[in-house]
Scaffold this motif. Structure first.
Motif, PDB file in Angstrom:
ATOM      1  N   THR A   7     -53.294 112.042  21.261  1.00  0.00           N
ATOM      2  CA  THR A   7     -54.739 112.032  21.032  1.00  0.00           C
ATOM      3  C   THR A   7     -55.494 112.327  22.329  1.00  0.00           C
ATOM      4  N   ALA A   8     -54.851 112.066  23.476  1.00  0.00           N
ATOM      5  CA  ALA A   8     -55.484 112.385  24.761  1.00  0.00           C
ATOM      6  C   ALA A   8     -55.604 113.904  24.925  1.00  0.00           C
ATOM      7  N   GLN A   9     -54.631 114.619  24.388  1.00  0.00           N
ATOM      8  CA  GLN A   9     -54.710 116.090  24.472  1.00  0.00           C
ATOM      9  C   GLN A   9     -55.767 116.631  23.502  1.00  0.00           C
ATOM     10  N   TRP A  10     -55.933 115.938  22.417  1.00  0.00           N
ATOM     11  CA  TRP A  10     -57.015 116.282  21.466  1.00  0.00           C
ATOM     12  C   TRP A  10     -58.361 116.161  22.193  1.00  0.00           C
ATOM     13  N   MET A  11     -58.557 115.039  22.905  1.00  0.00           N
ATOM     14  CA  MET A  11     -59.813 114.854  23.656  1.00  0.00           C
ATOM     15  C   MET A  11     -59.995 115.965  24.684  1.00  0.00           C
ATOM     16  N   ALA A  12     -58.910 116.288  25.387  1.00  0.00           N
ATOM     17  CA  ALA A  12     -59.008 117.319  26.427  1.00  0.00           C
ATOM     18  C   ALA A  12     -59.372 118.670  25.801  1.00  0.00           C
ATOM     19  N   ALA A  13     -58.821 118.956  24.624  1.00  0.00           N
ATOM     20  CA  ALA A  13     -59.140 120.223  23.951  1.00  0.00           C
ATOM     21  C   ALA A  13     -60.623 120.260  23.584  1.00  0.00           C
ATOM     22  N   LEU A  25     -72.556 119.979  27.879  1.00  0.00           N
ATOM     23  CA  LEU A  25     -73.013 118.660  28.328  1.00  0.00           C
ATOM     24  C   LEU A  25     -72.304 118.261  29.624  1.00  0.00           C
ATOM     25  N   PHE A  26     -71.179 118.928  29.906  1.00  0.00           N
ATOM     26  CA  PHE A  26     -70.434 118.726  31.154  1.00  0.00           C
ATOM     27  C   PHE A  26     -69.468 119.896  31.258  1.00  0.00           C
ATOM     28  N   VAL A  27     -68.895 120.070  32.434  1.00  0.00           N
ATOM     29  CA  VAL A  27     -67.880 121.124  32.595  1.00  0.00           C
ATOM     30  C   VAL A  27     -66.613 120.473  33.150  1.00  0.00           C
ATOM     31  N   ASP A  28     -65.538 120.647  32.427  1.00  0.00           N
ATOM     32  CA  ASP A  28     -64.249 120.076  32.817  1.00  0.00           C
ATOM     33  C   ASP A  28     -63.255 121.237  32.986  1.00  0.00           C
ATOM     34  N   PRO A  29     -63.147 121.763  34.207  1.00  0.00           N
ATOM     35  CA  PRO A  29     -62.336 122.971  34.400  1.00  0.00           C
ATOM     36  C   PRO A  29     -60.839 122.753  34.176  1.00  0.00           C
ATOM     37  N   ILE A  55     -67.261 113.462  20.593  1.00  0.00           N
ATOM     38  CA  ILE A  55     -66.420 113.406  21.805  1.00  0.00           C
ATOM     39  C   ILE A  55     -67.218 113.917  23.008  1.00  0.00           C
ATOM     40  N   SER A  56     -67.939 115.017  22.825  1.00  0.00           N
ATOM     41  CA  SER A  56     -68.723 115.571  23.945  1.00  0.00           C
ATOM     42  C   SER A  56     -69.848 114.634  24.349  1.00  0.00           C
ATOM     43  N   ILE A  57     -70.542 114.113  23.351  1.00  0.00           N
ATOM     44  CA  ILE A  57     -71.678 113.217  23.646  1.00  0.00           C
ATOM     45  C   ILE A  57     -71.178 111.963  24.367  1.00  0.00           C
ATOM     46  N   GLY A 240     -77.147 111.021  19.206  1.00  0.00           N
ATOM     47  CA  GLY A 240     -78.392 111.601  18.690  1.00  0.00           C
ATOM     48  C   GLY A 240     -79.610 110.954  19.289  1.00  0.00           C
ATOM     49  N   GLN A 241     -79.429 109.747  19.858  1.00  0.00           N
ATOM     50  CA  GLN A 241     -80.578 109.084  20.482  1.00  0.00           C
ATOM     51  C   GLN A 241     -80.781 109.647  21.896  1.00  0.00           C
ATOM     52  N   PRO A 242     -81.983 109.440  22.462  1.00  0.00           N
ATOM     53  CA  PRO A 242     -82.204 109.888  23.841  1.00  0.00           C
ATOM     54  C   PRO A 242     -81.130 109.309  24.763  1.00  0.00           C
ATOM     55  N   GLY A 243     -80.604 110.147  25.656  1.00  0.00           N
ATOM     56  CA  GLY A 243     -79.551 109.683  26.577  1.00  0.00           C
ATOM     57  C   GLY A 243     -78.183 109.639  25.925  1.00  0.00           C
ATOM     58  N   ALA A 244     -78.104 110.101  24.691  1.00  0.00           N
ATOM     59  CA  ALA A 244     -76.814 110.096  23.987  1.00  0.00           C
ATOM     60  C   ALA A 244     -76.723 111.347  23.099  1.00  0.00           C
ATOM     61  N   GLY A 245     -76.915 112.487  23.741  1.00  0.00           N
ATOM     62  CA  GLY A 245     -76.724 113.738  23.019  1.00  0.00           C
ATOM     63  C   GLY A 245     -77.856 114.086  22.082  1.00  0.00           C
TER      64      GLY A 245
END
Ligand SMILES: C[S@@+](CC[C@H](N)C(=O)[O-])C[C@H]1O[C@@H](n2cnc3c(N)ncnc32)[C@H](O)[C@@H]1O
Length: 274
Positions: A7-13, A25-29, A55-57, A240-245
């Protein structure tokens, strides 16, 4: 690796895909190389329920929480619990002297190290790996790596609690509180109860269960749950709230009082001492 570690690889994908958007929302090279190939297969398998935007938020919420807490508190001891393929040691700026511990199952730690070495990745702070099973006694392994319970700590647990039982999550929060000097913080996420059985999430819940990694725990009273286990909630948001995507969450945020709504909780807390 065992099933839950994939599941950690799922998150990374998911983070690799986010990084390649025009408005990330971020860059993870490093994410793409840490995810392949299984993580991308799992993205195709675990669909629906807002899981990808979540996951991104969540990653962005926790990035912001970490930056603000570290800058505001002077904490120099950070522990990523169930770090998985998290690359914050490599992609965030850390104040001088920060020690960052990554705790996860031994096979995952070994696989991550193999991939990072092949990429020649250099951490931006003092990064320490800790192989441990979080359902067993793991603080001794953390302490053997240099963790000092006399110093305030920032604990981060991203995408972990879903895979544990209520008893295990409660026990983990208590354990963290017991090892937390005054001024320690926690940033993490919890599911709401409806997410465990809703038609909204059924497709990926069934796939996760079939893969041996069912989601087990959610709560509709996160503040009370934290209080009962030694933590005071200082910030709680839903996607969906301010500060959370805000603007990136494809669903309406439900009023807090609406029973049975699908919820995901993004949380910051401070340890209760004395
Ligand atoms: C969904 S992933 C999240 C990983 C990372 N925090 C992230 O957001 O990318 C769940 C992680 O929990 C770890 N994990 C689950 N149960 C664990 C346990 N009992 N002991 C150690 N690690 C565990 C898995 O190995 C996996 O890396």
């Amino acid at each position: 690796m065992d099933a839950v570690s994939y599941t950690a690889q799922w998150m990374a994908a998911a983070r690799a895909q986010e990084s390649e958007r025009e408005d990330p929302l971020f860059v993870d090279p490093l994410a793409r190389d840490l995810a392949a190939p299984r993580g991308f297969e799992l993205i195709e398998r675990y669909v629906g329920g807002g899981v990808l935007p979540f996951i991104s938020i969540r990653t962005r919420f926790l990035d912001d929480a970490i930056k603000e807490i570290v800058a505001g508190s002077g904490i120099q001891q950070v522990v990523l619990i169930a770090a998985g393929m998290d690359t914050r040691a490599f992609r965030l700026d850390w104040p001088d002297g920060t020690e960052l511990y990554e705790v996860d199952h031994a096979p995952l730690i070994a696989e991550k190290r193999r991939r990072l070495d092949a990429l020649g990745a250099e951490p931006r702070t003092d990064r320490r790996e800790v192989s441990a099973d979080l359902t067993k006694e793991w603080l001794p392994a953390l302490e053997a790596a240099g963790f000092d319970r006399g110093r305030p700590t920032l604990w981060v647990a991203e995408g972990l609690t879903f895979f544990l039982t209520e008893e295990q999550v409660g026990g983990l929060l208590r354990l963290l509180a017991s090892a937390s000097a005054p001024g320690s913080h926690l940033a993490f996420d919890l599911l709401g109860r409806a997410m465990l059985r809703s038609p909204f999430s059924k497709r990926f819940l069934d796939a996760l269960a079939a893969d041996g990694t069912p989601w087990l725990f959610g709560t509709d009273e996160p503040e009370e749950f934290l209080t009962a286990h030694g933590w005071k909630t200082t910030d709680l948001r839903e996607p969906g709230q301010p500060g959370a995507g805000e603007g990136r969450w494809p669903y309406e945020v439900q009023p807090r009082g609406r029973r049975g709504a699908n919820r995901l909780w993004l949380i910051r807390a401070e340890v209760v001492t004395g």
